[in-house]
Design a protein around this motif. Structure first.
Motif, mmCIF file in Angstrom:
data_model
loop_
_atom_site.group_PDB
_atom_site.id
_atom_site.type_symbol
_atom_site.label_atom_id
_atom_site.label_comp_id
_atom_site.label_asym_id
_atom_site.label_seq_id
_atom_site.Cartn_x
_atom_site.Cartn_y
_atom_site.Cartn_z
ATOM 1 N N ALA A 185 -51.381 4.980 11.961
ATOM 2 C CA ALA A 185 -51.462 3.076 12.421
ATOM 3 C C ALA A 185 -50.540 2.100 12.371
ATOM 4 O O ALA A 185 -50.279 1.458 13.463
ATOM 5 C CB ALA A 185 -52.842 2.595 11.690
ATOM 6 N N ARG A 186 -49.560 2.594 11.550
ATOM 7 C CA ARG A 186 -48.907 1.315 11.752
ATOM 8 C C ARG A 186 -47.463 2.798 10.936
ATOM 9 O O ARG A 186 -48.052 2.737 9.924
ATOM 10 C CB ARG A 186 -48.693 0.302 10.800
ATOM 11 N N CYS A 187 -46.228 1.239 10.768
ATOM 12 C CA CYS A 187 -45.181 2.105 10.515
ATOM 13 C C CYS A 187 -43.678 0.941 10.905
ATOM 14 O O CYS A 187 -44.056 -0.019 11.224
ATOM 15 C CB CYS A 187 -45.012 3.994 11.151
ATOM 16 N N LYS A 188 -42.623 1.318 10.070
ATOM 17 C CA LYS A 188 -41.521 0.315 10.149
ATOM 18 C C LYS A 188 -40.724 1.497 9.095
ATOM 19 O O LYS A 188 -40.707 2.080 8.509
ATOM 20 C CB LYS A 188 -41.717 -0.655 9.172
ATOM 21 N N MET A 189 -39.260 1.094 9.698
ATOM 22 C CA MET A 189 -38.230 1.879 9.476
ATOM 23 C C MET A 189 -37.930 1.417 8.124
ATOM 24 O O MET A 189 -37.635 2.215 7.429
ATOM 25 C CB MET A 189 -36.762 1.621 10.475
ATOM 26 N N ASN A 190 -37.909 0.232 7.451
ATOM 27 C CA ASN A 190 -38.067 0.070 5.826
ATOM 28 C C ASN A 190 -38.601 -1.034 5.213
ATOM 29 O O ASN A 190 -39.195 -1.622 6.573
ATOM 30 C CB ASN A 190 -35.817 -0.530 6.097
ATOM 31 N N VAL A 191 -39.049 -0.808 4.241
ATOM 32 C CA VAL A 191 -39.325 -2.704 3.467
ATOM 33 C C VAL A 191 -39.151 -3.383 4.088
ATOM 34 O O VAL A 191 -39.885 -4.774 3.947
ATOM 35 C CB VAL A 191 -39.138 -2.629 2.143
ATOM 36 N N ASN A 192 -37.985 -3.988 4.902
ATOM 37 C CA ASN A 192 -37.451 -5.458 5.181
ATOM 38 C C ASN A 192 -38.019 -5.639 6.493
ATOM 39 O O ASN A 192 -37.960 -6.396 7.127
ATOM 40 C CB ASN A 192 -36.587 -5.693 5.037
ATOM 41 N N GLN A 193 -38.268 -4.274 7.420
ATOM 42 C CA GLN A 193 -38.340 -4.579 8.821
ATOM 43 C C GLN A 193 -40.274 -4.682 9.155
ATOM 44 O O GLN A 193 -40.879 -4.701 8.381
ATOM 45 C CB GLN A 193 -38.597 -3.145 9.413
ATOM 46 N N TRP A 203 -43.534 -4.624 10.168
ATOM 47 C CA TRP A 203 -45.189 -3.641 10.746
ATOM 48 C C TRP A 203 -45.047 -3.275 11.700
ATOM 49 O O TRP A 203 -45.153 -4.813 12.665
ATOM 50 C CB TRP A 203 -46.412 -3.888 10.012
ATOM 51 N N LYS A 204 -45.244 -2.358 12.643
ATOM 52 C CA LYS A 204 -45.010 -2.061 14.254
ATOM 53 C C LYS A 204 -46.537 -0.781 14.441
ATOM 54 O O LYS A 204 -46.392 0.140 13.942
ATOM 55 C CB LYS A 204 -44.122 -1.217 14.762
ATOM 56 N N GLU A 205 -47.573 -1.482 15.212
ATOM 57 C CA GLU A 205 -48.737 -0.812 15.750
ATOM 58 C C GLU A 205 -48.119 0.677 15.990
ATOM 59 O O GLU A 205 -47.751 1.153 16.978
ATOM 60 C CB GLU A 205 -49.881 -1.379 16.193
ATOM 61 N N CYS A 206 -49.065 1.743 16.363
ATOM 62 C CA CYS A 206 -48.410 3.046 16.694
ATOM 63 C C CYS A 206 -49.456 3.638 17.502
ATOM 64 O O CYS A 206 -51.233 2.847 17.201
ATOM 65 C CB CYS A 206 -48.597 4.022 15.563
ATOM 66 N N VAL A 207 -49.319 4.230 18.566
ATOM 67 C CA VAL A 207 -50.494 4.685 19.283
ATOM 68 C C VAL A 207 -50.281 6.000 19.778
ATOM 69 O O VAL A 207 -49.589 6.356 19.727
ATOM 70 C CB VAL A 207 -50.323 3.451 20.629
ATOM 71 N N LYS A 208 -51.719 6.142 20.394
ATOM 72 C CA LYS A 208 -51.554 7.746 20.357
ATOM 73 C C LYS A 208 -52.616 8.026 21.487
ATOM 74 O O LYS A 208 -53.927 7.416 21.448
ATOM 75 C CB LYS A 208 -52.576 8.968 19.234
ATOM 76 N N LEU A 209 -52.091 8.269 23.210
ATOM 77 C CA LEU A 209 -52.945 7.940 24.104
ATOM 78 C C LEU A 209 -54.084 9.902 24.349
ATOM 79 O O LEU A 209 -53.186 10.498 23.341
ATOM 80 C CB LEU A 209 -52.387 7.697 25.288
ATOM 81 N N SER A 210 -54.607 10.120 24.933
ATOM 82 C CA SER A 210 -54.689 11.539 25.280
ATOM 83 C C SER A 210 -55.043 11.901 26.357
ATOM 84 O O SER A 210 -55.713 10.890 27.335
ATOM 85 C CB SER A 210 -56.376 11.483 24.276
ATOM 86 N N ASP A 211 -55.550 13.228 26.800
ATOM 87 C CA ASP A 211 -55.974 13.461 27.881
ATOM 88 C C ASP A 211 -57.673 13.302 27.900
ATOM 89 O O ASP A 211 -57.741 14.134 29.149
ATOM 90 C CB ASP A 211 -55.022 15.307 28.385
ATOM 91 N N ASP A 212 -57.790 13.412 26.520
ATOM 92 C CA ASP A 212 -59.520 13.650 27.091
ATOM 93 C C ASP A 212 -59.924 12.545 26.479
ATOM 94 O O ASP A 212 -58.903 11.011 25.890
ATOM 95 C CB ASP A 212 -59.390 13.960 25.948
ATOM 96 N N LEU A 213 -61.177 11.425 27.720
ATOM 97 C CA LEU A 213 -61.373 10.133 27.217
ATOM 98 C C LEU A 213 -62.348 9.939 26.149
ATOM 99 O O LEU A 213 -62.692 10.725 25.261
ATOM 100 C CB LEU A 213 -62.268 9.975 27.986
ATOM 101 N N GLY A 214 -61.296 8.647 24.980
ATOM 102 C CA GLY A 214 -62.246 8.852 24.181
ATOM 103 C C GLY A 214 -61.382 8.813 22.942
ATOM 104 O O GLY A 214 -62.140 9.081 21.915
ATOM 105 N N LYS A 215 -60.352 9.459 23.402
ATOM 106 C CA LYS A 215 -59.553 10.161 21.978
ATOM 107 C C LYS A 215 -58.430 9.141 21.863
ATOM 108 O O LYS A 215 -57.287 9.383 20.763
ATOM 109 C CB LYS A 215 -59.718 11.392 22.235
#
Length: 388
Positions: free
Chosen positions: A348-356, A358-370
């Motif tokens: 759902a989120r990640c960052k390069m180190n503790v001082n950075q 948070w950045k949101e994460c996204v997953k698209l899909s070729d299936d609707l609703g995923k």
């Protein structure tokens, strides 16, 4: 205790964990659970889940497990297994609760090389507990009868497949029985993604990388560069091993436009995990030809909620055009007459180190609703990729 070994998970959790150690050792991430069916869970379910999580904390990698994995996975160095022997699941890292609508919420945060290891075991636990709490009982005679028909079809048509069913299995015991039968009877079963059962039945553990690897790169380096950089970094870690590229994290359209001639030649093939398999086959073959690569030397591994009848149709379509294989999960380990759980855990989120930040994460899909991610970040991703 549902999870009986640290190896009771998919191989790509270990390969991805090592890739984080090597390239992004200070990166941190959060995985969140999503039930696409919006199941209403009873009060006692949360307490039972917490007890299973507490029991997981006692698991340690054994000497025999290290010996097997070291021999089966030459692409992972000995020091990784030495580190993993000191690893344990930490219940303090896992937040489990239920909202007012009785929907389940699970979240895990830690360094990326550790947090990735929680995903599959937690899903397997939730799937099995769900069946217990809703009174679902597996009819092993019926399961074996269906399995015999599937194996017969595979043998008759030389249909090569792998067992990919850990995360949404009906139960540990059902998956054990299924893999035992496959090991003894299925001539075209290439192996299993589950490392524990691979060791138990002396089978080949199979897997490469998950969507999270691309999602991490998308969040940190931008969605336009995510596919290319994720594949380049995978090569930097594994030098040509584990050469199946996942194609649909930001839609296969974007993947096919991003993949370079070097990557097309170097990777053995791709995994198709969503969308229309027949259309994807045509478009991938066209892209290979455009890049001057002979598609008959490459392989597509199809893994999108397949059954054996659908796999046979795809195999017939691919014949003479491109090689194919199949990763079959729920149809093997949760074909019990009950509706299987439709659950996932994604980064759902990640960052390069503790001082950075948070950045949101996204997953698209070729299936609707995923699609996975907040509405705002998903819109931003679609806009950046020119998909909206």
């Amino acid at each position: 205790m549902i999870i009986k070994s640290i190896l009771d998970t998919d191989l790509y959790k270990f390969t991805t964990s090592y890739a984080y150690i090597k390239l992004f050792p200070y990166a941190m991430g959060t995985f969140t659970f999503k039930d696409r069916d919006e199941t209403e869970y009873p009060d006692a379910f949360v307490e039972a889940l917490k007890e299973e999580v507490k029991a997981m904390s006692s698991l340690r990698l054994t000497t025999g497990e290290i010996r097997f994995m070291s021999g089966a996975c030459r692409f992972l160095p000995p020091f990784y297994w030495e580190w993993l022997s000191s690893f344990h699941f930490d219940p303090e890292k896992i937040r489990i609760e239920r909202d007012e609508q009785h929907h389940l919420h699970v979240e895990v945060s830690d360094f990326m090389y550790k947090v990735t290891l929680y995903e599959v075991p937690l899903l397997a636990i939730i799937s099995e507990l769900r069946n217990r709490f809703f009174g679902n009982v597996a009819n092993m005679e019926q399961i074996c009868s269906k399995l015999a028909e599937k194996v017969q079809l595979s043998d008759e048509h030389k249909l090569t497949f792998s067992e990919f069913g850990t995360r949404r299995r009906f139960s540990f015991n059902v998956q054990d029985a299924v893999i035992s039968y496959l090991n003894e009877n299925a001539h075209y079963c290439a192996g299993t993604s589950n490392c524990y059962f691979a060791m138990k039945y002396n089978m080949k553990p199979l897997g490469t990388h998950p969507h999270e690897w691309f999602m991490f790169h998308g969040a940190q380096f931008g969605y336009k560069h995510a596919n290319y950089m994720a594949l380049e970094n995978w090569v930097n870690v594994y030098d040509g091993d584990l050469g199946t590229a996942l194609s649909d994290t930001y839609t296969s359209d974007i993947f096919l436009s991003n993949i370079s001639r070097k990557q097309a030649k170097l990777f053995d093939g791709v995994r198709c995990d969503s969308g229309d398999e027949f259309l994807f086959t045509d478009r991938l073959i066209a892209r290979y030809r455009e890049l001057g690569v002979d598609p008959t030397t490459k392989t597509i591994i199809f893994s999108n909620a397949l059954d054996f009848d659908k796999a046979l149709q795809i195999q017939d379509y691919c014949r003479g055009k491109i090689r194919c294989s199949f990763g079959i999960g729920t149809n093997l380990t949760n074909d019990t007459g009950y509706k299987p759980s439709n659950i996932v855990m994604k980064l759902a989120r990640c960052k390069m180190n503790v001082n950075q930040p948070w950045k949101e994460c996204v997953k698209l899909s070729d299936d609707l609703g995923k699609h996975m991610g907040s509405d705002q970040e998903t819109e931003a991703c679609l806009y950046e990729l020119g998909l909206k």
